[in-house]
Design an enzyme around this catalytic site. Sequence first.
Site, mmCIF file in Angstrom:
data_model
loop_
_atom_site.group_PDB
_atom_site.id
_atom_site.type_symbol
_atom_site.label_atom_id
_atom_site.label_comp_id
_atom_site.label_asym_id
_atom_site.label_seq_id
_atom_site.Cartn_x
_atom_site.Cartn_y
_atom_site.Cartn_z
ATOM 1 N N PRO A 10 0.790 -1.216 0.000
ATOM 2 C CA PRO A 10 0.000 0.000 0.000
ATOM 3 C C PRO A 10 0.830 1.278 0.000
ATOM 4 O O PRO A 10 1.861 1.354 0.667
ATOM 5 C CB PRO A 10 -0.821 -0.101 1.298
ATOM 6 N N ASN A 11 0.355 2.217 -0.779
ATOM 7 C CA ASN A 11 0.910 3.578 -0.882
ATOM 8 C C ASN A 11 2.231 3.647 -1.638
ATOM 9 O O ASN A 11 2.744 4.735 -1.898
ATOM 10 C CB ASN A 11 1.079 4.220 0.518
ATOM 11 N N ARG A 18 5.223 10.759 -2.363
ATOM 12 C CA ARG A 18 4.847 10.478 -0.979
ATOM 13 C C ARG A 18 6.042 10.712 -0.046
ATOM 14 O O ARG A 18 7.084 10.062 -0.220
ATOM 15 C CB ARG A 18 4.442 9.001 -0.932
ATOM 16 N N TYR A 23 11.185 8.665 1.480
ATOM 17 C CA TYR A 23 11.160 7.652 0.413
ATOM 18 C C TYR A 23 11.784 8.115 -0.905
ATOM 19 O O TYR A 23 11.841 7.336 -1.856
ATOM 20 C CB TYR A 23 9.702 7.209 0.164
ATOM 21 N N ASN A 72 8.010 -5.610 -0.691
ATOM 22 C CA ASN A 72 7.869 -4.491 0.232
ATOM 23 C C ASN A 72 6.383 -4.386 0.539
ATOM 24 O O ASN A 72 5.611 -3.849 -0.261
ATOM 25 C CB ASN A 72 8.405 -3.197 -0.379
ATOM 26 N N ALA A 75 2.940 -0.906 5.064
ATOM 27 C CA ALA A 75 2.442 -0.965 6.444
ATOM 28 C C ALA A 75 1.886 -2.343 6.807
ATOM 29 O O ALA A 75 1.845 -2.695 7.992
ATOM 30 C CB ALA A 75 1.385 0.109 6.661
ATOM 31 N N HIS A 78 3.695 -4.707 9.216
ATOM 32 C CA HIS A 78 3.615 -4.594 10.677
ATOM 33 C C HIS A 78 2.261 -5.023 11.227
ATOM 34 O O HIS A 78 2.031 -4.944 12.429
ATOM 35 C CB HIS A 78 3.894 -3.140 11.088
ATOM 36 N N ASP A 85 1.750 -15.477 6.625
ATOM 37 C CA ASP A 85 1.429 -16.876 6.313
ATOM 38 C C ASP A 85 1.605 -17.153 4.819
ATOM 39 O O ASP A 85 2.102 -18.208 4.429
ATOM 40 C CB ASP A 85 -0.023 -17.195 6.709
ATOM 41 N N GLU A 96 12.483 -9.512 2.026
ATOM 42 C CA GLU A 96 11.709 -8.351 2.499
ATOM 43 C C GLU A 96 12.555 -7.091 2.309
ATOM 44 O O GLU A 96 13.721 -7.074 2.721
ATOM 45 C CB GLU A 96 11.392 -8.560 3.982
ATOM 46 N N HIS A 98 12.573 -2.746 2.703
ATOM 47 C CA HIS A 98 11.980 -1.466 3.084
ATOM 48 C C HIS A 98 12.917 -0.359 2.635
ATOM 49 O O HIS A 98 14.140 -0.461 2.814
ATOM 50 C CB HIS A 98 11.758 -1.375 4.595
ATOM 51 N N ILE A 99 12.332 0.667 2.070
ATOM 52 C CA ILE A 99 13.125 1.782 1.551
ATOM 53 C C ILE A 99 13.738 2.562 2.715
ATOM 54 O O ILE A 99 14.924 2.886 2.716
ATOM 55 C CB ILE A 99 12.212 2.694 0.693
ATOM 56 N N SER A 100 12.904 2.863 3.704
ATOM 57 C CA SER A 100 13.388 3.573 4.888
ATOM 58 C C SER A 100 13.951 2.560 5.888
ATOM 59 O O SER A 100 13.708 1.350 5.749
ATOM 60 C CB SER A 100 12.227 4.347 5.530
ATOM 61 N N ARG A 105 12.545 4.220 13.043
ATOM 62 C CA ARG A 105 11.247 4.905 13.070
ATOM 63 C C ARG A 105 10.418 4.451 14.276
ATOM 64 O O ARG A 105 10.959 3.858 15.205
ATOM 65 C CB ARG A 105 10.551 4.657 11.724
ATOM 66 N N ARG A 109 6.800 0.020 13.851
ATOM 67 C CA ARG A 109 7.410 -0.441 12.585
ATOM 68 C C ARG A 109 8.575 -1.407 12.815
ATOM 69 O O ARG A 109 9.188 -1.886 11.866
ATOM 70 C CB ARG A 109 7.894 0.753 11.756
HETATM 71 C C1 DQA Z 1 8.061 0.928 4.133
HETATM 72 C C2 DQA Z 1 8.107 1.079 5.660
HETATM 73 C C3 DQA Z 1 6.721 0.859 6.259
HETATM 74 O O1 DQA Z 1 6.780 1.004 7.664
HETATM 75 C C4 DQA Z 1 5.743 1.879 5.703
HETATM 76 O O2 DQA Z 1 4.451 1.637 6.205
HETATM 77 C C5 DQA Z 1 5.749 1.903 4.219
HETATM 78 C C6 DQA Z 1 7.023 1.835 3.509
HETATM 79 C C7 DQA Z 1 9.422 1.270 3.492
HETATM 80 O O3 DQA Z 1 9.615 0.894 2.348
HETATM 81 O O4 DQA Z 1 10.258 1.929 4.121
HETATM 82 O O5 DQA Z 1 4.708 2.060 3.581
HETATM 83 O O6 DQA Z 1 7.761 -0.421 3.831
#
Ligand code: DQA
Length: 149
Positions: A10-11, A18, A23, A72, A75, A78, A85, A96, A98-100, A105, A109
């Site tokens: 998502p997002n 964003r 990011y 990725n 959210a 978490h 599963d 897995e 994550h960009i950040s 944080r 998270r």
């Molecule tokens: C994220 C980190 C997540 O906590 C956050 O909800 C995201 C982006 C990252 O790529 O850093 O949507 O997955």
Amino acid sequence: MITIHILNGPNLNLLGQREPGLYGHRSMPDFMVELKQRFPNHRLELYQANREDTLIDLLHESALKADAVVLNAGAYTHTSLALGDAVKAIGIPVIEVHISNVFSREEVRHHSYIAAGCIGTITGFGLEGYALAVQHLIGLDQKKSGLQS
Ligand code: DQA
């Protein structure tokens, strides 16, 4: 040649607009052009879904159509036991990303429902994290095929 599905949650369709301080300014389709140029001998396919159920369906499809997944989950990482599963269920390697740096944080998270089913987690390297994951998955496949010691 292997096929790697890059699944964004998502997002992440809003990358580039964003929260650019966190990011970055680059969109994912734009980064995909570079990624494909960097790994020209492999098939890299990007999918994105804002819905948890769609992401689960995408993981099931990846099991049929791909050799490995870079995930990725945004959210849902978490919050989603169901996604965790699904990662364990599909039987192909998943990394897995994550960009950040999620560990720098909010505490919410710091926990991932995905991580236990993945071969590893890459967090905090910006979009380069996707390239590191792809590189590792290609190396794994080469080891499996006996092309590298
Ligand atoms: C994220 C980190 C997540 O906590 C956050 O909800 C995201 C982006 C990252 O790529 O850093 O949507 O997955």
